[in-house]
Design an enzyme around this catalytic site. Structure first.
Site, short mmCIF file in Angstrom:
data_model
loop_
_atom_site.label_atom_id
_atom_site.label_comp_id
_atom_site.label_asym_id
_atom_site.label_seq_id
_atom_site.Cartn_x
_atom_site.Cartn_y
_atom_site.Cartn_z
N CYS A 104 -15.20 -45.00 -23.21
CA CYS A 104 -13.68 -44.64 -23.08
C CYS A 104 -13.67 -44.63 -21.75
CB CYS A 104 -13.61 -42.95 -23.69
SG CYS A 104 -12.09 -42.43 -23.41
N CYS A 149 -4.80 -45.74 -23.09
CA CYS A 149 -6.11 -46.12 -23.68
C CYS A 149 -6.72 -46.99 -22.52
CB CYS A 149 -6.07 -46.63 -25.00
SG CYS A 149 -7.90 -47.12 -25.25
N1 LIG Z 1 -10.90 -44.71 -29.63
C1 LIG Z 1 -12.04 -45.74 -28.92
C2 LIG Z 1 -12.72 -45.19 -27.92
C3 LIG Z 1 -11.88 -44.21 -26.82
C4 LIG Z 1 -11.03 -45.17 -25.84
C5 LIG Z 1 -10.31 -44.48 -24.80
N2 LIG Z 1 -9.28 -43.54 -25.27
C6 LIG Z 1 -10.14 -44.97 -23.54
O1 LIG Z 1 -9.53 -44.69 -22.46
O2 LIG Z 1 -10.65 -46.21 -23.09
C7 LIG Z 1 -12.74 -46.56 -30.01
O3 LIG Z 1 -13.44 -46.10 -30.63
O4 LIG Z 1 -13.00 -47.69 -29.73
#
Ligand SMILES: N[C@@H](CCC[C@H](N)C(=O)O)C(=O)O
Length: 259
Positions: A74, A200
């Site tokens: 993340c 993200c």
């Molecule tokens: N939901 C993603 C992991 C989290 C990503 C995050 N919010 C970021 O900022 O990179 C997954 O399971 O691939």
């Protein structure tokens, strides 16, 4: 019933429950803790849970869970973890720490955290006629579109994430709109949250790489629903190297919850 102290952080609206677990009060393999704490109705509510633990070799280790208990890298969470480690006095303005996909460096300037991302090797960048799949520590589907502000990201993202190809492992889905050579807008559906999030970090990194492959130029400014991020990198033999993700990370509040 045991109670634990937690902190809430957000990085461009991607929000996280963060726990100082250096005492190892929480069992790091228990995904049910993340499911409980991240629940917006029965818990604190967040896009993920972050545990900070000691590490023999690095300044600290960050353990990340999605709200469904799954684990992946993340980017925004890592930036929040760096800010929290500074608050705890573990680090000053610079750090080298361990996250889900390996070792990262970061520097802090006020609320702005600049985070190194892993190189994205050529084999992790797949180009298709209508989209890209790029793994920036987490897997991302990147599709260029117009008027992304009018998109139903939850519905369209879910239809790609649950399609036959991705149903088992899941994928994050990013809708990208080009604004200029150095600027894009992005909206992201996240696996593990199974909804749109406000931003993200690994997602905007994948989108910046796709944008440059489409003729854009690094550094790329990215507008998300939760604020502005910046991604810079160098393309070397079709791999993205010296990749940096920069943006704000802030403490929102502190609390205590019974587990
Ligand atoms: N939901 C993603 C992991 C989290 C990503 C995050 N919010 C970021 O900022 O990179 C997954 O399971 O691939």
């Amino acid at each position: 019933m045991a109670s634990i102290e937690f902190y809430k952080y957000q990085g461009t609206g991607n929000d996280f429950v963060v726990v100082d677990n250096r005492s190892q009060k929480l069992y790091r393999n228990d995904k049910s803790i993340a499911q409980k704490l991240c629940d917006r109705k029965f818990g604190v509510g967040s896009d993920g849970l972050i545990l900070i633990e000691d590490h023999e070799e690095y300044d600290f280790e960050m353990i990340f869970f999605n709200p469904d208990g799954s684990q992946s890298m993340c980017g925004n969470g890592s930036r929040c973890a760096v800010k929290f480690a500074q608050f705890l006095g573990i680090i000053g303005n610079q750090t080298t720490f361990l996250s889900t996909d390996g070792v990262h460096e970061a520097s802090i300037d006020g609320d702005i955290v600049r985070l190194s991302m892993q190189d994205v090797a050529q084999g992790k960048i797949n180009t298709f006629p209508e989209h890209f799949t790029i793994n920036t520590g987490s897997p991302h589907y990147v599709i260029f579109a117009s008027n992304i502000k009018d998109k139903n990201v939850k519905e369209e993202g879910a239809s790609i994430r649950y399609s036959e190809e991705f149903a088992v492992d899941g994928i994050n889905v990013n809708f990208v709109e080009k604004q200029s050579e150095n600027k894009i807008s992005v909206r992201t559906y996240e696996r593990g949250v199974e909804d749109e999030t406000l931003s993200c970090g690994t997602g905007v990194t994948a989108c910046a790489i796709a944008h440059v492959l489409h003729g854009g130029a690094s550094p790329v400014q990215i507008e998300t629903l939760g604020g502005q991020l910046s991604v810079e990198f160098e393309l070397e033999k079709s791999s993205a190297k010296r990749v940096w993700l920069t943006g704000p990370a802030k403490n929102v509040f502190k609390g205590e919850i019974e587990l």
